[in-house]
Design an enzyme around this catalytic site. Structure first.
Site: not given
Length: 377
Positions: A25-26, A29
């Site tokens: 997820h990170e 980003h």
């Protein structure tokens, strides 16, 4: 019923599920931020005290923290892990401002924020598609083979040989498509389209109710139609079908997640069914005991739910940021700092309330309150 996985296996399974999912997820980003020329000052897996950290050649501090319940990427120009804009970014040098997050066009900021949930969905697509490629894809025509006595299906007049075409307007392509819709709606009258002898008929059927208990004695109400089929085959999946099948299965799980949340919001299901980290840890341990396929399937399920939750339009979450960027794109100026501050504080309060609620539910599901009441009594 599975045996108790034990504390150590439960902890290890929970870390094995949450750690990689938070990372992907990170990383979504982070990698889109890099493509957009934004400097990441910190990449953290977990919160709280650092257990391990290093700084790479780009100046990003990679850290592993003590509480593995989430993570964050802090870009240049962010004030905190929630990506609130630091007012001091305007005082940076021109070079620093150029690689800061607030200086980027709204579409780039939106892309960076949306990349986290998008990668969670992509991860689930590849995982579910890969499992279908490895183990085969179950194929079962939605044709009734047996009807249980005194079931909702028998009361509605369903017969062996009937084909279930749609439920609630949703096309039924496989027998396995029925349960995710019906199980969430015990007792609810749902519109069906049934094909019998080449003729299609619309009817309304209210599913019966099946009561299940977990190993802690918690009771769950599930809908049950009462139809069965024993014609299940596993067909081989071509390499090119992996993203197709993965996308279809991810979409089905996503819709079920929205259904469940909608029912809780409208009061058709109890908020007691909301689980938090402790419940995820418990189920992680049980999934680990089911073998590699069961564990990876559970990981895909959590990845989809993580992406879904992060898209909710709540400040502090990715969906809240995207909501602000949508408003900014329409009105051609950012939402005022005062409104953002009020929204972030409200969002934080809401998230804290939800965390308290799900933790209370988790402890209740483990029988803690009953044990305490027994000790007091």
């Amino acid at each position: 019923m599975l045996e108790n996985p034990g504390f150590l296996l439960t902890v290890l399974a929970f870390v094995a599920v949450i750690g990689p999912l938070v990372f992907v997820h990170e990383f979504g980003h982070y990698i889109v931020g890099r493509w957009c020329g934004v400097k990441a000052e910190a990449f953290s897996i977990g919160f709280g005290p650092e257990l391990l950290a290093w700084v790479d050649k780009r100046g990003t501090r990679w850290r592993l923290a003590a509480l593995p319940l989430g993570g964050y990427v802090r870009f240049k120009g962010d004030m905190n892990a929630a990506s609130q804009t630091d007012p001091a970014w305007l005082e940076m040098s021109a070079q620093d401002r150029a690689e800061s997050f607030p200086a980027k066009p709204v579409w780039q900021r939106a892309a960076i924020v949306a990349a986290g949930p998008a990668v969670n969905f992509l991860f689930a697509i590849l995982l579910l598609g890969g499992l279908a490629y490895w183990k085969g894809y179950p194929v079962s025509p939605p044709v009734v083979q047996q009807v249980a006595a005194a079931s909702a299906a028998e009361k509605a007049g369903l017969r062996p040989g009937d084909r279930i075409v749609s439920i609630m307007g949703r096309q039924i392509d496989s027998f396995t498509d029925i349960s995710p819709i019906v199980s969430l709606r015990p007792g609810e009258a749902l519109p069906y389209v049934i094909e019998r002898d080449g003729q299609r008929t619309a009817m309304t059927i209210a599913a019966g109710e099946r009561i299940e208990k977990d190993r802690f004695g918690n009771i769950y109400r599930l809908g049950q139609l009462g139809v069965m089929s024993d014609k299940v085959e596993f067909r081989q999946v071509a390499l090119w079908e992996i993203p197709v099948i993965g996308t279809v299965r991810t979409g089905q799980i996503f819709v079920s997640a929205m259904d469940g949340l909608g029912q809780i919001i409208t009061g058709r299901r109890s908020v007691k069914e909301l689980g938090g980290p402790l419940k995820i840890a418990d189920v992680s341990g049980q999934a680990a005991m089911m073998g590699l396929v069961g564990f990876l399937t559970f990981m895909a399920l959590i990845s989809i739910n993580l992406g879904f939750i992060n898209l909710l339009p709540i400040p502090m979450l990715d969906g809240g940021h995207l909501l602000f960027y949508g408003i900014e794109a329409v009105q051609r100026r950012p939402v005022s700092p005062q409104v953002q501050e009020w929204a972030y504080r409200s969002g934080l309060a809401l998230l804290m309330m939800v965390m308290v609620l799900v933790t209370f539910n988790d402890l209740s599901s483990f029988g803690l309150w009953k044990s305490l009441s027994g000790l007091i009594g």
